[in-house]
Write an enzyme that holds these catalytic residues in place. Structure first.
Site, PDB file in Angstrom:
ATOM      1  N   HIS A   1      45.962  35.650  36.340  1.00 30.11           N
ATOM      2  CA  HIS A   1      46.783  36.796  36.741  1.00 30.11           C
ATOM      3  C   HIS A   1      48.139  36.845  36.040  1.00 30.11           C
ATOM      4  O   HIS A   1      48.905  37.792  36.259  1.00 30.11           O
ATOM      5  CB  HIS A   1      47.012  36.757  38.253  1.00 30.11           C
ATOM      6  CG  HIS A   1      47.858  35.604  38.685  1.00 30.11           C
ATOM      7  ND1 HIS A   1      47.409  34.306  38.640  1.00 30.11           N
ATOM      8  CD2 HIS A   1      49.136  35.545  39.142  1.00 30.11           C
ATOM      9  CE1 HIS A   1      48.361  33.496  39.061  1.00 30.11           C
ATOM     10  NE2 HIS A   1      49.416  34.231  39.362  1.00 30.11           N
TER      11      HIS A   1
ATOM     12  N   HIS B   1      52.565  39.838  34.421  1.00 35.95           N
ATOM     13  CA  HIS B   1      51.974  39.476  35.712  1.00 35.95           C
ATOM     14  C   HIS B   1      51.132  40.645  36.209  1.00 35.95           C
ATOM     15  O   HIS B   1      51.636  41.759  36.366  1.00 35.95           O
ATOM     16  CB  HIS B   1      53.079  39.148  36.725  1.00 35.95           C
ATOM     17  CG  HIS B   1      52.576  38.485  37.970  1.00 35.95           C
ATOM     18  ND1 HIS B   1      51.934  39.174  38.970  1.00 35.95           N
ATOM     19  CD2 HIS B   1      52.622  37.189  38.371  1.00 35.95           C
ATOM     20  CE1 HIS B   1      51.620  38.330  39.942  1.00 35.95           C
ATOM     21  NE2 HIS B   1      52.029  37.125  39.598  1.00 35.95           N
TER      22      HIS B   1
END
Length: 212
Positions: free
Chosen positions: A117, A132
């Site tokens: 992620h 992110h």
């Protein structure tokens, strides 16, 4: 280098301590090298290995610039539904609500962090970029993410970093906004998001400008 953001990536909920089981999972998780699955497929079934990695895109990388890592609608960090990013704790930057599934390198440099992620890249000009994907998506344990870059690998702007399953992120109950921040913000005089809130952006176009 400011390493505060690295530990914050391990948190399930902003500001809360990571659970011990999750810390263990992070400690032992490995990034699968690109092409490994296709090689296994060819070996097992006698077919020709076909890369699962999307093609690179043309990136409008200029001195002091960072490109949009994904296509979608731009948003200021203040609009991100996470107090860590909204409060610029991890650095200044911007966000994009994606309408596509491939995340690209916003800058050329060396991968410093490779998680499903989140990707960190130390740029050639000394800019430390953090990409992110989603809010609290760390809780998904890597499900819904195909990663195409490894730690310490050299990447160029416009090179695919990951493919994301936005439906899986939504079903898990997480916002899917992609945040791009400069984690060593303190080393620069200003960081400007070039697109206005709600503006359509395309992956690879100029998105942030950093001034020394």
């Amino acid at each position: 280098m400011d390493h505060r953001w690295k530990s914050s990536l391990f948190l399930g909920r902003a500001g809360g301590p990571p659970s011990q089981p999750y810390v263990k999972r992070l400690r032992y998780r490995k990034v699968v090298p690109v092409g490994l699955f296709s090689k296994i497929k060819a070996s097992n079934f006698g077919g020709t290995a076909v890369s699962r990695t999307p093609s690179a895109i043309d990136a409008n990388l200029v001195p002091g610039g960072l490109c949009a890592p994904v296509s979608g609608k731009a948003a200021s960090l203040a609009e991100v539904p996470d107090p860590i990013f909204a409060g610029e704790v991890l650095g200044k930057g911007g966000a994009i609500w994606p309408d596509s599934d491939v995340v690209y390198a916003p800058i050329s440099g060396t991968v410093s962090v490779a998680m499903p992620h989140a990707m960190g890249i130390i740029g050639d000009e000394g800019i430390e970029a953090l990409v992110h994907v989603g809010i609290d998506t760390v809780e998904m344990g890597g499900a819904g993410f195909d990663v195409f870059a490894e730690k310490c690998a050299r990447v160029v702007a416009g090179q695919p970093l990951a493919r994301i399953d936005r439906d899986a992120i939504a079903k898990a109950g997480h916002p899917d906004c992609v945040v791009l921040v400069v984690s060593n913000t303190a080393e620069f005089s200003s960081i400007e998001m070039l697109a206005g809130d709600g503006a359509a952006v395309s992956a690879g176009e100029a998105f942030l400008h950093v001034s020394k």
